[in-house]
Design a protein around this motif. Structure first.
Motif, PDB file in Angstrom:
ATOM      1  N   UNK A 108       0.803  -1.228   0.000  1.00  0.00           N
ATOM      2  CA  UNK A 108       0.000   0.000   0.000  1.00  0.00           C
ATOM      3  C   UNK A 108       0.833   1.273   0.000  1.00  0.00           C
ATOM      4  N   UNK A 109       2.009   1.250   0.624  1.00  0.00           N
ATOM      5  CA  UNK A 109       2.874   2.434   0.648  1.00  0.00           C
ATOM      6  C   UNK A 109       3.517   2.703  -0.710  1.00  0.00           C
ATOM      7  N   UNK A 110       3.542   1.693  -1.584  1.00  0.00           N
ATOM      8  CA  UNK A 110       4.184   1.840  -2.893  1.00  0.00           C
ATOM      9  C   UNK A 110       3.179   2.131  -4.000  1.00  0.00           C
ATOM     10  N   UNK A 111       1.909   2.147  -3.653  1.00  0.00           N
ATOM     11  CA  UNK A 111       0.861   2.346  -4.661  1.00  0.00           C
ATOM     12  C   UNK A 111       0.668   3.833  -4.949  1.00  0.00           C
ATOM     13  N   UNK A 164      13.280   7.277  -7.258  1.00  0.00           N
ATOM     14  CA  UNK A 164      12.105   7.386  -6.389  1.00  0.00           C
ATOM     15  C   UNK A 164      11.675   6.020  -5.851  1.00  0.00           C
ATOM     16  N   UNK A 165      11.777   4.992  -6.690  1.00  0.00           N
ATOM     17  CA  UNK A 165      11.376   3.648  -6.269  1.00  0.00           C
ATOM     18  C   UNK A 165      12.255   3.146  -5.132  1.00  0.00           C
ATOM     19  N   UNK A 166      13.574   3.375  -5.245  1.00  0.00           N
ATOM     20  CA  UNK A 166      14.499   2.950  -4.187  1.00  0.00           C
ATOM     21  C   UNK A 166      14.154   3.646  -2.871  1.00  0.00           C
ATOM     22  N   UNK A 167      13.940   4.970  -2.939  1.00  0.00           N
ATOM     23  CA  UNK A 167      13.614   5.718  -1.729  1.00  0.00           C
ATOM     24  C   UNK A 167      12.273   5.272  -1.146  1.00  0.00           C
ATOM     25  N   UNK A 168      11.289   5.040  -2.015  1.00  0.00           N
ATOM     26  CA  UNK A 168       9.966   4.631  -1.548  1.00  0.00           C
ATOM     27  C   UNK A 168      10.004   3.265  -0.868  1.00  0.00           C
ATOM     28  N   UNK A 176      -0.213   9.030 -17.755  1.00  0.00           N
ATOM     29  CA  UNK A 176       0.612   7.826 -17.634  1.00  0.00           C
ATOM     30  C   UNK A 176       0.049   6.901 -16.561  1.00  0.00           C
ATOM     31  N   UNK A 177       0.345   5.609 -16.747  1.00  0.00           N
ATOM     32  CA  UNK A 177      -0.065   4.612 -15.752  1.00  0.00           C
ATOM     33  C   UNK A 177       0.986   4.566 -14.642  1.00  0.00           C
ATOM     34  N   UNK A 178       0.521   4.410 -13.426  1.00  0.00           N
ATOM     35  CA  UNK A 178       1.447   4.342 -12.299  1.00  0.00           C
ATOM     36  C   UNK A 178       2.263   3.054 -12.350  1.00  0.00           C
ATOM     37  N   UNK A 179       3.477   3.128 -11.836  1.00  0.00           N
ATOM     38  CA  UNK A 179       4.323   1.935 -11.748  1.00  0.00           C
ATOM     39  C   UNK A 179       3.710   0.958 -10.750  1.00  0.00           C
TER      40      UNK A 179
END
Length: 337
Positions: free
Chosen positions: A15-18, A63-67, A25-28
């Protein structure tokens, strides 16, 4: 990491990565963000290299690494790195007596440098005695190589007791606010004085009634050498924990090119994942891999002084007496010294 572990991890922090998709654009997908973050920790590859591998933008990978690291710290800290209770301390002490033959032990403590790229405006703040830039990971580890207490983020240049004395662990032990059990007798040695529960550290730490370090010097008596061996043997738990951590997460073999605050979060996340994935069947393999690669997490030095209270010296003397008595000795200790 097994597929089942990956799915469990995703269920904990997904849920924190959504993020919300937009008209542009579509979200990762959360699963892809998690894969990118874990790949960065496990491989040590640069963000640019990961961007090419996953066909994503560099900022998206960043951003993905930090998230992922922030989500692990936020969502898993309470479960996999909780604040110790009195029952927890007793469980750790029982483990050290059974596996490392050291009674009344709250854990093995040590500090390690995590190498970073020097941040531009910080001068020599992060510059350490190894001539590199780093932050410090201070950890207390139990008999099964599990991190029980960690302190992350001290500047690499800090020494002379600063890292330990300034940590929550150091202050908590000094003020007796960490729910440590009361003093008790050693196993089978009720005739000796009741002893407090202690941590074990190397010669870089100060001698305290709750923190044991080796006897200094070369010309030691046989009894003191026995004590130093038994303490050094118990300290292997924290050395092995750092070895497993760096073997599993190869980022610790590289110079981390992130902002120091983000490095702090990354190190905490790696320690939480270490506890999450810890498996006795894999520990020896990871330790063997790390032995082949060589240790890249340099130890912290010059953290403590040599002056100690009479109470602390008396506690060490009682431990020394116990280890040289029939109740506390082990069959092989005379051969090891």
């Amino acid at each position: 990491m097994r597929a089942e572990q990956m799915d469990e991890l995703l269920s904990l922090i997904g849920p924190e990565l959504t993020r919300q998709s937009t008209n542009y654009r579509a979200a990762i997908e959360p699963k892809q963000r998690l894969a990118v973050g874990l790949r960065y920790l496990a491989s040590g590859d640069s963000l640019v290299s990961l961007a090419f591998s996953y066909r994503l933008g560099r900022s998206t990978v960043n951003n993905s690494v930090h998230m992922v690291c922030a989500a692990i710290e936020k969502g898993m800290m309470e479960r996999f790195l909780p604040r110790p209770t009195q029952d927890t301390w007793k469980e750790v002490a029982q483990g050290f007596w059974e596996k490392w033959n050291f009674p009344n032990c709250l854990g093995a403590i040590d500090g390690k440098h995590v190498t970073i790229q020097a941040p531009p405006p910080t001068g020599s703040h992060y510059f350490n005695y190894k001539k590199t830039f780093s932050i410090v990971l201070l950890a207390l580890v139990d008999a099964d190589y599990r991190f029980r207490v960690i302190e992350v983020g001290d500047l690499g240049r800090i020494s002379d007791g600063g890292v330990y004395a300034g940590s929550d662990l150091g202050r908590g032990m000094e003020t007796r606010t960490l729910h440590v059990p009361p003093s008790t007798s050693l196993p089978g040695a009720a005739h000796l004085d009741d002893l407090p529960f202690v941590m074990v550290g190397d010669a870089a730490f100060p001698l305290k009634p709750y923190l044991m370090r080796p006897y200094p010097g070369q010309n030691l008596t046989h009894q003191k050498r026995i004590f130093n061996y038994r303490l050094s043997r118990a300290r292997m738990a924290v050395e092995n924990a750092f070895g497993i951590l760096a073997s599993r997460w190869k980022i610790f073999h590289r110079k981390i090119n992130l902002h120091p605050q983000n490095v702090d979060t990354l190190v905490v996340a790696a320690c939480i994942l270490h506890n999450f994935l810890l498996a006795p069947s894999e520990n020896q393999r990871l330790l063997d891999e790390e032995e082949q690669l060589g240790r890249h997490m340099a130890p912290v030095r010059n953290m403590g002084g040599n002056r100690a209270s009479r109470e602390a010296c008396n506690v060490r003397e009682v431990f020394c007496t116990f280890f040289n008595s029939p109740e506390g000795s082990v069959s092989w200790q005379d051969r090891m010294v």
